[in-house]
Design a protein around this motif. Structure first.
Motif, short mmCIF file in Angstrom:
data_model
loop_
_atom_site.label_atom_id
_atom_site.label_comp_id
_atom_site.label_asym_id
_atom_site.label_seq_id
_atom_site.Cartn_x
_atom_site.Cartn_y
_atom_site.Cartn_z
N ARG A 13 31.40 -49.59 -12.88
CA ARG A 13 31.43 -48.35 -12.03
C ARG A 13 30.38 -47.14 -12.69
O ARG A 13 29.65 -46.54 -11.71
N SER A 14 30.81 -46.75 -13.72
CA SER A 14 29.77 -45.60 -14.16
C SER A 14 28.47 -45.67 -14.24
O SER A 14 27.72 -44.85 -13.78
N PRO A 15 28.03 -46.99 -14.86
CA PRO A 15 26.62 -47.18 -14.73
C PRO A 15 25.89 -47.37 -13.46
O PRO A 15 24.78 -47.10 -12.88
N MET A 16 26.67 -48.04 -12.27
CA MET A 16 26.31 -48.17 -11.13
C MET A 16 25.89 -46.70 -10.43
O MET A 16 25.12 -46.50 -9.95
N ALA A 17 27.14 -45.72 -10.58
CA ALA A 17 27.11 -44.45 -10.26
C ALA A 17 25.70 -43.69 -10.83
O ALA A 17 25.03 -42.92 -10.14
N GLU A 18 25.56 -43.84 -12.24
CA GLU A 18 24.56 -43.34 -12.76
C GLU A 18 23.23 -43.59 -12.23
O GLU A 18 22.38 -42.80 -11.98
N ALA A 19 22.96 -45.03 -11.87
CA ALA A 19 21.67 -45.34 -11.49
C ALA A 19 21.54 -44.88 -10.12
O ALA A 19 20.52 -44.44 -9.79
N LEU A 20 22.43 -44.86 -9.20
CA LEU A 20 22.30 -44.58 -8.00
C LEU A 20 21.89 -42.81 -7.92
O LEU A 20 20.98 -42.58 -7.06
N LEU A 21 22.78 -42.20 -8.54
CA LEU A 21 22.34 -40.68 -8.44
C LEU A 21 21.10 -40.38 -9.18
O LEU A 21 20.36 -39.56 -8.61
N LYS A 22 20.71 -41.07 -9.94
CA LYS A 22 19.37 -40.87 -10.74
C LYS A 22 18.28 -41.34 -9.83
O LYS A 22 17.28 -40.81 -9.70
N HIS A 23 18.59 -42.38 -9.05
CA HIS A 23 17.55 -42.76 -8.05
C HIS A 23 17.42 -41.86 -6.96
O HIS A 23 16.53 -41.56 -6.17
#
Length: 146
Positions: A13-23
Protein backbone atom coordinates in the motif's frame (compact mmCIF):
# COMPACT_ATOMS: atom_id res chain seq x y z
CA UNK A 1 5.37 19.57 0.81
CA UNK A 2 6.88 16.42 2.36
CA UNK A 3 4.45 13.49 2.59
CA UNK A 4 5.17 10.18 4.33
CA UNK A 5 2.89 7.18 3.75
CA UNK A 6 2.85 4.37 6.34
CA UNK A 7 1.63 0.78 6.10
CA UNK A 8 2.72 -2.49 7.67
CA UNK A 9 5.56 -3.96 5.59
CA UNK A 10 6.21 -1.12 3.11
CA UNK A 11 5.84 -3.44 0.13
CA UNK A 12 2.20 -2.93 -1.02
CA UNK A 13 0.00 0.00 0.00
CA UNK A 14 2.46 2.70 1.03
CA UNK A 15 4.82 2.17 -1.96
CA UNK A 16 1.83 2.34 -4.33
CA UNK A 17 0.63 5.55 -2.65
CA UNK A 18 4.15 6.99 -2.79
CA UNK A 19 4.54 6.18 -6.50
CA UNK A 20 1.10 7.59 -7.35
CA UNK A 21 1.64 10.87 -5.51
CA UNK A 22 5.16 11.29 -6.93
CA UNK A 23 3.70 10.79 -10.41
CA UNK A 24 0.89 13.30 -9.87
CA UNK A 25 2.98 15.88 -7.98
CA UNK A 26 6.63 15.41 -8.99
CA UNK A 27 7.59 18.67 -7.27
CA UNK A 28 6.63 17.24 -3.86
CA UNK A 29 8.91 15.13 -1.70
CA UNK A 30 7.23 11.79 -1.01
CA UNK A 31 8.45 8.76 0.94
CA UNK A 32 6.96 5.65 2.49
CA UNK A 33 7.82 3.33 5.34
CA UNK A 34 6.38 0.43 7.31
CA UNK A 35 5.62 -0.14 10.96
CA UNK A 36 7.03 -3.68 10.71
CA UNK A 37 9.06 -3.37 7.49
CA UNK A 38 12.19 -5.33 6.72
CA UNK A 39 14.66 -2.84 5.28
CA UNK A 40 15.81 -3.47 1.71
CA UNK A 41 12.87 -5.30 0.07
CA UNK A 42 11.37 -4.39 -3.29
CA UNK A 43 7.70 -3.53 -3.61
CA UNK A 44 5.66 -6.70 -4.11
CA UNK A 45 5.48 -8.08 -7.63
CA UNK A 46 1.73 -7.46 -7.82
CA UNK A 47 2.13 -3.83 -6.64
CA UNK A 48 4.77 -3.27 -9.32
CA UNK A 49 2.52 -4.86 -11.96
CA UNK A 50 -0.53 -2.71 -11.23
CA UNK A 51 1.60 0.42 -11.17
CA UNK A 52 3.07 -0.60 -14.55
CA UNK A 53 -0.47 -1.07 -15.90
CA UNK A 54 -1.15 2.55 -14.93
CA UNK A 55 2.16 3.72 -16.42
CA UNK A 56 3.32 4.80 -12.95
CA UNK A 57 7.07 4.38 -12.41
CA UNK A 58 8.26 2.85 -9.15
CA UNK A 59 11.74 2.73 -7.72
CA UNK A 60 11.24 1.44 -4.21
CA UNK A 61 13.23 -0.19 -1.44
CA UNK A 62 11.35 -0.86 1.81
CA UNK A 63 12.28 0.84 5.06
CA UNK A 64 10.98 0.81 8.59
CA UNK A 65 9.70 3.96 10.24
CA UNK A 66 12.38 5.97 12.00
CA UNK A 67 12.72 9.11 14.04
CA UNK A 68 14.46 10.74 11.06
CA UNK A 69 11.51 10.03 8.74
CA UNK A 70 9.02 11.30 11.33
CA UNK A 71 10.96 14.56 11.67
CA UNK A 72 11.38 14.88 7.89
CA UNK A 73 7.66 14.70 7.08
CA UNK A 74 5.22 17.62 6.99
CA UNK A 75 2.32 15.16 7.05
CA UNK A 76 2.18 11.42 7.79
CA UNK A 77 -0.67 9.41 6.29
CA UNK A 78 -1.29 5.89 7.58
CA UNK A 79 -3.24 3.16 5.83
CA UNK A 80 -5.06 2.05 9.01
CA UNK A 81 -6.11 3.35 12.40
CA UNK A 82 -3.84 0.76 14.04
CA UNK A 83 -0.85 2.11 12.07
CA UNK A 84 -1.69 5.60 13.33
CA UNK A 85 -1.97 4.35 16.92
CA UNK A 86 1.33 2.44 16.76
CA UNK A 87 3.16 5.34 15.14
CA UNK A 88 1.94 7.92 17.66
CA UNK A 89 2.72 5.52 20.53
CA UNK A 90 6.27 5.02 19.27
CA UNK A 91 6.82 8.66 18.22
CA UNK A 92 4.58 10.95 20.33
CA UNK A 93 6.08 13.97 18.58
CA UNK A 94 4.30 12.83 15.39
CA UNK A 95 0.80 13.22 16.86
CA UNK A 96 0.01 16.64 15.37
CA UNK A 97 0.89 15.59 11.82
CA UNK A 98 -0.23 11.93 11.67
CA UNK A 99 -3.59 10.96 10.17
CA UNK A 100 -5.36 7.87 8.88
CA UNK A 101 -5.31 8.54 5.13
CA UNK A 102 -8.92 7.68 4.30
CA UNK A 103 -10.27 9.50 7.35
CA UNK A 104 -8.18 12.60 6.57
CA UNK A 105 -9.43 12.78 2.98
CA UNK A 106 -13.04 11.54 3.19
CA UNK A 107 -14.01 11.42 6.85
CA UNK A 108 -14.66 7.69 6.39
CA UNK A 109 -13.36 5.60 9.30
CA UNK A 110 -12.51 2.58 7.13
CA UNK A 111 -8.95 1.45 6.45
CA UNK A 112 -7.33 1.22 3.01
CA UNK A 113 -7.76 -2.35 1.78
CA UNK A 114 -4.65 -4.49 2.32
CA UNK A 115 -4.00 -6.63 -0.77
CA UNK A 116 -1.07 -8.53 0.80
CA UNK A 117 -1.27 -12.21 -0.16
CA UNK A 118 -4.19 -11.52 -2.47
CA UNK A 119 -4.76 -11.74 -6.20
CA UNK A 120 -3.76 -9.23 -8.84
CA UNK A 121 -7.40 -8.09 -8.78
CA UNK A 122 -7.05 -7.32 -5.05
CA UNK A 123 -4.01 -5.16 -5.85
CA UNK A 124 -5.92 -3.40 -8.64
CA UNK A 125 -8.70 -2.64 -6.15
CA UNK A 126 -6.22 -1.13 -3.69
CA UNK A 127 -4.51 0.81 -6.48
CA UNK A 128 -7.86 2.29 -7.57
CA UNK A 129 -8.75 3.15 -3.97
CA UNK A 130 -5.37 4.84 -3.42
CA UNK A 131 -5.60 6.77 -6.69
CA UNK A 132 -9.00 8.19 -5.73
CA UNK A 133 -7.76 9.11 -2.25
CA UNK A 134 -4.65 10.79 -3.65
CA UNK A 135 -6.71 12.82 -6.11
CA UNK A 136 -9.00 13.92 -3.27
CA UNK A 137 -5.98 14.67 -1.06
CA UNK A 138 -4.45 16.93 -3.72
CA UNK A 139 -7.80 18.70 -4.29
CA UNK A 140 -8.29 19.26 -0.55
CA UNK A 141 -5.06 21.18 -0.02
CA UNK A 142 -4.84 24.97 -0.13
CA UNK A 143 -3.51 26.28 -3.46
CA UNK A 144 -0.32 27.61 -1.88
CA UNK A 145 0.68 24.02 -1.05
CA UNK A 146 0.29 22.99 -4.65
Amino acid sequence: MKVLFICTGNTCRSPMAEALLKHKRPQWKVKSAGIFAADGSLASEQARRVLEEGNIPIDHISQSISKELVHWADIILTMTASHEHMLVSQFPESTAKTYVFKRYVTGNLADVQDPFGGSLEDYRGTYNELEQLIDQFIESLPNELE
